[in-house]
Design an enzyme around this catalytic site. Structure first.
Site, mmCIF file in Angstrom:
data_model
loop_
_atom_site.group_PDB
_atom_site.id
_atom_site.type_symbol
_atom_site.label_atom_id
_atom_site.label_comp_id
_atom_site.label_asym_id
_atom_site.label_seq_id
_atom_site.Cartn_x
_atom_site.Cartn_y
_atom_site.Cartn_z
ATOM 1 N N ALA A 66 8.295 49.786 34.564
ATOM 2 C CA ALA A 66 7.278 50.783 34.247
ATOM 3 C C ALA A 66 7.000 51.625 35.485
ATOM 4 C CB ALA A 66 6.004 50.100 33.771
ATOM 5 N N GLU A 135 6.977 40.992 37.517
ATOM 6 C CA GLU A 135 5.558 41.358 37.565
ATOM 7 C C GLU A 135 4.716 40.468 38.477
ATOM 8 O OE1 GLU A 135 7.010 43.141 33.669
ATOM 9 O OE2 GLU A 135 7.416 41.364 34.868
#
Length: 260
Positions: A66, A135
């Site tokens: 992202a 992440e």
């Protein structure tokens, strides 16, 4: 919608969707997610689309993650809304798409990129591809369904290992644990994805949609997957494709399905 971040082309009943941000390693920003939501909605509704081939531009990345710059200053409420909207409009929409979606992973599939690939029904990887959910190295966890779909695909132990270590794995290792259906040389990637979709195109479209719905129900804690399968099985008997399929079998010829 006019697309700025993806390319979309329908050829021989296959919708080719390419995330076209090669200079950003095809990272997912808000605009790209909105365009993906739109193109999947269109594919779901158009009879002429029999399957979707999703890939990234270039040979370095499918989607490298992202766009972190867009949410680096978010608070908890904003982060939750980001994940909720993304999952509902894009990732869950892909998973529930009645048309088979094949991911052709042409390079890095990291974070949201791997989550995007896992939302697809079938995954083919180039032999140089790297996959991972990094992440936790940012103080986050996967937010687009990664903890759930990875566990469903490869099991709890391996999923926790991949997420907790934030390590990337090779395409070869991803195939061994079932994260990829196939690994092929980069030069053969699109052709392999096409060959899968071309085989699926020979089958009854409404039956394919029913099969996708039924398989998905196996992972829905609020659904009775067996009951959904029974109902979808019954509904198939009402279709013209069922009549054509059985006639073709009895007449010893290949069926010609119309999706009706």
């Amino acid at each position: 919608m006019t697309y700025q971040n993806i390319l979309s082309e329908l050829k021989e009943q296959i919708l080719y969707v390419t995330i076209n941000r090669e200079h950003k390693l095809n990272a997912l920003n808000k605009e790209t997610l909105a365009e993906l939501a739109d193109v999947i909605a269109v594919a779901s509704q158009q009879d002429e689309v029999r399957g979707v081939l999703l890939t990234g531009a270039g040979e370095k990345a499918f989607v490298a993650g992202a766009d972190i710059s867009e949410f680096s200053d978010y608070n908890g409420e904003q982060g939750e809304e980001l994940a909720r909207k993304g999952q509902e409009l894009v990732f869950n929409a892909i998973e529930k798409c009645p048309k088979p979606v094949v991911a052709a992973i042409n390079g890095f599939a990291l974070g949201g990129g791997l989550e995007l690939a896992m939302a697809c029904h079938i995954r083919v990887g180039a032999d140089h591809a790297k996959l991972g959910l990094p992440e936790t190295s940012l103080g986050l966890i996967p937010g687009y369904g990664g903890t759930q779909r990875l566990t469903q695909i490869i099991g709890k132990g391996k999923a926790i290992e991949m997420i907790a270590t934030a390590d990337m794995i090779s395409a070869e290792d991803a195939e061994k644990i079932g994260l990829l259906n196939y690994v092929v040389p980069q030069s053969e990637l699109i052709a392999k994805a096409e060959s899968i979709l071309n085989r699926i195109k020979l089958r009854a479209p409404l039956a394919i949609a029913a099969a996708i719905k039924s398989v998905n129900s196996a992972f829905d804690v609020e659904a009775n997957g067996f009951e959904i399968e029974i109902k979808e099985f019954g509904l198939c008997f009402n279709t013209e494709d069922f009549k054509e399929g059985t006639r073709a079998f009895l007449e010893k010829r290949k069926p010609v399905f119309q999706g009706k």
